[in-house]
Design an enzyme around this catalytic site. Sequence first.
Site, PDB file in Angstrom:
ATOM      1  N   ASN A   1       0.829  -1.219   0.000  1.00  0.00           N
ATOM      2  CA  ASN A   1       0.000   0.000   0.000  1.00  0.00           C
ATOM      3  C   ASN A   1       0.864   1.270   0.000  1.00  0.00           C
ATOM      4  O   ASN A   1       0.519   2.281   0.618  1.00  0.00           O
ATOM      5  CB  ASN A   1      -0.986   0.003   1.182  1.00  0.00           C
ATOM      6  CG  ASN A   1      -2.066   1.084   1.133  1.00  0.00           C
ATOM      7  OD1 ASN A   1      -2.497   1.581   2.152  1.00  0.00           O
ATOM      8  ND2 ASN A   1      -2.499   1.467  -0.043  1.00  0.00           N
TER       9      ASN A   1
ATOM     10  N   CYS B   1       2.967   1.718  -3.259  1.00  0.00           N
ATOM     11  CA  CYS B   1       3.289   1.965  -4.671  1.00  0.00           C
ATOM     12  C   CYS B   1       2.062   1.883  -5.576  1.00  0.00           C
ATOM     13  O   CYS B   1       1.585   2.889  -6.089  1.00  0.00           O
ATOM     14  CB  CYS B   1       4.352   0.982  -5.173  1.00  0.00           C
ATOM     15  SG  CYS B   1       5.932   1.114  -4.332  1.00  0.00           S
ATOM     16  N   ARG B   2       1.538   0.664  -5.783  1.00  0.00           N
ATOM     17  CA  ARG B   2       0.504   0.471  -6.801  1.00  0.00           C
ATOM     18  C   ARG B   2      -0.884   0.913  -6.356  1.00  0.00           C
ATOM     19  O   ARG B   2      -1.552   1.675  -7.070  1.00  0.00           O
ATOM     20  CB  ARG B   2       0.478  -1.017  -7.224  1.00  0.00           C
ATOM     21  CG  ARG B   2       1.747  -1.439  -7.932  1.00  0.00           C
ATOM     22  CD  ARG B   2       1.868  -2.947  -8.037  1.00  0.00           C
ATOM     23  NE  ARG B   2       2.087  -3.553  -6.730  1.00  0.00           N
ATOM     24  CZ  ARG B   2       2.188  -4.851  -6.503  1.00  0.00           C
ATOM     25  NH1 ARG B   2       2.058  -5.701  -7.512  1.00  0.00           N
ATOM     26  NH2 ARG B   2       2.419  -5.317  -5.298  1.00  0.00           N
TER      27      ARG B   2
ATOM     28  N   ASP C   1       5.206  -4.820  -9.887  1.00  0.00           N
ATOM     29  CA  ASP C   1       5.605  -4.153  -8.653  1.00  0.00           C
ATOM     30  C   ASP C   1       6.795  -3.234  -8.941  1.00  0.00           C
ATOM     31  O   ASP C   1       7.870  -3.717  -9.299  1.00  0.00           O
ATOM     32  CB  ASP C   1       5.981  -5.252  -7.646  1.00  0.00           C
ATOM     33  CG  ASP C   1       6.473  -4.690  -6.328  1.00  0.00           C
ATOM     34  OD1 ASP C   1       6.521  -3.448  -6.188  1.00  0.00           O
ATOM     35  OD2 ASP C   1       6.807  -5.505  -5.449  1.00  0.00           O
TER      36      ASP C   1
HETATM   37  P1  4NP Z   1       3.251  -2.152  -3.438  1.00  0.00           P
HETATM   38  O1  4NP Z   1       4.847  -2.330  -3.568  1.00  0.00           O
HETATM   39  O2  4NP Z   1       2.687  -3.515  -3.039  1.00  0.00           O
HETATM   40  O3  4NP Z   1       2.817  -1.756  -4.831  1.00  0.00           O
HETATM   41  O4  4NP Z   1       3.016  -1.092  -2.411  1.00  0.00           O
HETATM   42  C1  4NP Z   1       5.600  -2.938  -2.591  1.00  0.00           C
HETATM   43  C2  4NP Z   1       6.029  -2.203  -1.502  1.00  0.00           C
HETATM   44  C3  4NP Z   1       6.790  -2.815  -0.516  1.00  0.00           C
HETATM   45  C4  4NP Z   1       7.106  -4.151  -0.613  1.00  0.00           C
HETATM   46  C5  4NP Z   1       6.678  -4.881  -1.701  1.00  0.00           C
HETATM   47  C6  4NP Z   1       5.923  -4.275  -2.692  1.00  0.00           C
HETATM   48  N1  4NP Z   1       7.870  -4.776   0.417  1.00  0.00           N
HETATM   49  O5  4NP Z   1       8.209  -5.973   0.272  1.00  0.00           O
HETATM   50  O6  4NP Z   1       8.159  -4.137   1.437  1.00  0.00           O
END
Ligand code: 4NP
Length: 168
Positions: free
Chosen positions: A14, A16-17, A134
Amino acid sequence: MAHKIRVVFVCLGNICRSPLAEGSFRHLVQARGLDDRFDIDSAGTSSYHAGEPPDPGSVDVARRNGIDISRQRSRQLVREELTSFDYIIAMDSQNHRNILRLAANPDALRGKLWLMRNFERSPEGLGDDLGVPDPWGGGRRGFEEVHGIVHDACGHLLAFILAKDKVP
Ligand code: 4NP
């Protein structure tokens, strides 16, 4: 006051995407003057970044596209709230699976739980079964790509919801 249509976008962190998807969708809803018909949110299936603002890569690409997501804060999706959403939009199949696992009654999510890219090319929800990549830890191009995907998909998702929920 009519029931607000509750939409939540879900990724892993929560940061980036799903913050970009929340920002894009809200922007499109506001442009149509439909703010008061929607309750728009995002969350992560993990608590890794709880309380943090979105990643600077997401904040920057959103800003370049006229959208301010800087005031969002990361939070983890919780079981008890799942039944309250009308649309749960997972960024990829891993998060889709995590949401089904989190649910007390996964069958109750039928017709509510979707993959974001199902709406990328089609307002019927018949698009690809692919994940939104990601971009975490990568460069600006990854965030640009994510913005492009979620922006297109959010436009179709809004058309889908307006048709389905018969919003005039
Ligand atoms: P998101 O991206 O799921 O699009 O917010 C990521 C942010 C952090 C991590 C993985 C994906 N992480 O492993 O901390």
